[in-house]
Design a protein around this motif. Sequence first.
Motif, mmCIF file in Angstrom:
data_model
loop_
_atom_site.group_PDB
_atom_site.id
_atom_site.type_symbol
_atom_site.label_atom_id
_atom_site.label_comp_id
_atom_site.label_asym_id
_atom_site.label_seq_id
_atom_site.Cartn_x
_atom_site.Cartn_y
_atom_site.Cartn_z
ATOM 1 N N GLY A 179 0.832 -1.200 0.000
ATOM 2 C CA GLY A 179 0.000 0.000 0.000
ATOM 3 C C GLY A 179 0.865 1.247 0.000
ATOM 4 O O GLY A 179 2.102 1.176 0.035
ATOM 5 N N LEU A 180 0.214 2.393 -0.057
ATOM 6 C CA LEU A 180 0.931 3.665 0.010
ATOM 7 C C LEU A 180 1.190 4.030 1.464
ATOM 8 O O LEU A 180 0.382 3.757 2.338
ATOM 9 C CB LEU A 180 0.103 4.768 -0.665
ATOM 10 N N ALA A 181 2.334 4.646 1.686
ATOM 11 C CA ALA A 181 2.712 4.976 3.062
ATOM 12 C C ALA A 181 3.634 6.183 3.062
ATOM 13 O O ALA A 181 4.264 6.500 2.045
ATOM 14 C CB ALA A 181 3.422 3.784 3.704
ATOM 15 N N ILE A 182 3.711 6.844 4.220
ATOM 16 C CA ILE A 182 4.739 7.871 4.344
ATOM 17 C C ILE A 182 6.067 7.149 4.575
ATOM 18 O O ILE A 182 6.099 6.047 5.126
ATOM 19 C CB ILE A 182 4.438 8.883 5.476
ATOM 20 N N PRO A 183 7.171 7.732 4.121
ATOM 21 C CA PRO A 183 8.475 7.065 4.278
ATOM 22 C C PRO A 183 8.828 6.899 5.752
ATOM 23 O O PRO A 183 8.394 7.676 6.600
ATOM 24 C CB PRO A 183 9.454 8.032 3.603
ATOM 25 N N GLY A 184 9.611 5.860 6.048
ATOM 26 C CA GLY A 184 10.037 5.643 7.430
ATOM 27 C C GLY A 184 10.619 4.267 7.622
ATOM 28 O O GLY A 184 10.715 3.493 6.672
ATOM 29 N N GLY A 185 11.004 3.967 8.852
ATOM 30 C CA GLY A 185 11.564 2.645 9.128
ATOM 31 C C GLY A 185 11.974 2.491 10.575
ATOM 32 O O GLY A 185 11.786 3.404 11.393
ATOM 33 N N PHE A 186 12.542 1.342 10.866
ATOM 34 C CA PHE A 186 12.942 1.029 12.234
ATOM 35 C C PHE A 186 13.998 2.005 12.753
ATOM 36 O O PHE A 186 14.880 2.424 12.015
ATOM 37 C CB PHE A 186 13.512 -0.391 12.304
ATOM 38 N N SER A 187 13.879 2.307 14.024
ATOM 39 C CA SER A 187 14.877 3.127 14.699
ATOM 40 C C SER A 187 16.067 2.251 15.077
ATOM 41 O O SER A 187 15.895 1.134 15.546
ATOM 42 C CB SER A 187 14.221 3.735 15.936
ATOM 43 N N GLU A 188 17.265 2.755 14.826
ATOM 44 C CA GLU A 188 18.466 1.962 15.075
ATOM 45 C C GLU A 188 19.224 2.451 16.311
ATOM 46 O O GLU A 188 19.312 3.649 16.557
ATOM 47 C CB GLU A 188 19.413 2.056 13.872
ATOM 48 N N VAL A 189 19.789 1.500 17.036
ATOM 49 C CA VAL A 189 20.635 1.843 18.186
ATOM 50 C C VAL A 189 21.799 2.708 17.708
ATOM 51 O O VAL A 189 22.421 2.404 16.697
ATOM 52 C CB VAL A 189 21.166 0.566 18.868
ATOM 53 N N GLY A 190 22.061 3.783 18.423
ATOM 54 C CA GLY A 190 23.198 4.635 18.097
ATOM 55 C C GLY A 190 22.842 5.859 17.278
ATOM 56 O O GLY A 190 23.674 6.736 17.079
ATOM 57 N N LEU A 191 21.618 5.913 16.798
ATOM 58 C CA LEU A 191 21.157 7.088 16.039
ATOM 59 C C LEU A 191 20.033 7.760 16.813
ATOM 60 O O LEU A 191 19.076 7.083 17.220
ATOM 61 C CB LEU A 191 20.595 6.676 14.678
ATOM 62 N N SER A 192 20.107 9.079 16.986
ATOM 63 C CA SER A 192 18.960 9.784 17.558
ATOM 64 C C SER A 192 17.781 9.622 16.595
ATOM 65 O O SER A 192 17.972 9.323 15.405
ATOM 66 C CB SER A 192 19.288 11.266 17.741
ATOM 67 N N LEU A 193 16.578 9.812 17.076
ATOM 68 C CA LEU A 193 15.408 9.632 16.203
ATOM 69 C C LEU A 193 15.402 10.620 15.031
ATOM 70 O O LEU A 193 15.106 10.213 13.899
ATOM 71 C CB LEU A 193 14.121 9.727 17.020
ATOM 72 N N PRO A 194 15.747 11.896 15.245
ATOM 73 C CA PRO A 194 15.810 12.786 14.066
ATOM 74 C C PRO A 194 16.868 12.333 13.053
ATOM 75 O O PRO A 194 16.627 12.381 11.846
ATOM 76 C CB PRO A 194 16.157 14.151 14.681
ATOM 77 N N ASP A 195 18.034 11.863 13.531
ATOM 78 C CA ASP A 195 19.052 11.360 12.602
ATOM 79 C C ASP A 195 18.531 10.125 11.865
ATOM 80 O O ASP A 195 18.801 9.928 10.675
ATOM 81 C CB ASP A 195 20.347 11.000 13.345
ATOM 82 N N ASN A 196 17.806 9.282 12.585
ATOM 83 C CA ASN A 196 17.227 8.097 11.972
ATOM 84 C C ASN A 196 16.233 8.491 10.863
ATOM 85 O O ASN A 196 16.215 7.903 9.774
ATOM 86 C CB ASN A 196 16.503 7.285 13.045
ATOM 87 N N ALA A 197 15.443 9.508 11.147
ATOM 88 C CA ALA A 197 14.460 9.980 10.157
ATOM 89 C C ALA A 197 15.171 10.535 8.919
ATOM 90 O O ALA A 197 14.757 10.264 7.784
ATOM 91 C CB ALA A 197 13.567 11.052 10.781
#
Lengths: 148, 148
Positions: free
Chosen positions: A38-56
């Motif tokens: 389906g259609l979705a906004i981009p995104g994915g799993f948060s990784e250890v060692g990256l802040s959430l904004p950096d992950n985004a």
Amino acid sequence: MPAEKEIKQYRNPIPTTDIIIEYQEGIVLIERKNPPYGLAIPGGFSEVGLSLPDNARKEAKEETNLEIMIENEDTPMVFSDPDRDPRYHMISITYIAKGYGKLKAGDDAKKARVYSLDQVKEMIDNDALAFDHAKILMQYLKQRGYVK
Amino acid sequence: MPAEKEIKQYRNPIPTTDIIIEYQEGIVLIERKNPPYGLAIPGGFSEVGLSLPDNARKEAKEETNLEIMIENEDTPMVFSDPDRDPRYHMISITYIAKGYGKLKAGDDAKKARVYSLDQVKEMIDNDALAFDHAKILMQYLKQRGYVK
């Protein structure tokens, strides 16, 4: 970051980052290559060692090729209903950002395209979005004053 | 909820909920019984099957005996610096809430007490808070207009 490495952990919900990318008078949505489709906004799993904004920022680059400027780093939208993802209890930390550069689908997406806000509203009405992304985008449209 | 049950998972940061509880002209802080020691805002690990606001309400009750009314459910404060907790990469989803009932320390806390905003500001200056709770409380005080 070794996101694929398995370790034993307590049983916690899994944090993910999603990004509403404003680009050329619309919003970027991707067509998912993997289930749930389906259609979705981009995104994915948060990784250890990256802040959430950096992950985004990393996920946005990987899935859409765009650089992003996040506007709600300190107080993002958060969606944590245990049933929002059919696979597991996933938490979405959703950022709103402006996109820069040339839009191009990445590995995890079949297509990445810009949709006008009218088209987004139509998709919400027609249940065309994966996960709870209709709810996420409706909250965004309300915040922006596009719908009441 | 089986928070103590171990399963194999991808290597993700661990989500936690923290709560800034406004109560009787001040903020509730607990003295931690377990390391890292020090004063902290109440909170704990997020559990599978509970939304983050429900998790925050449960933690508040367990640690302070208070019922809470959360004011920023949709857009909480989020802290995700990989180094913010010495034990592991923990994400704090921080809610602001009003507390009701009789304040009493729970199992995980030695003491639970109300501190005036002046006292909180002093603790921030004197580095008396555990984790990055000085940063969290400073952001709260700025949002409230108590400090510039």
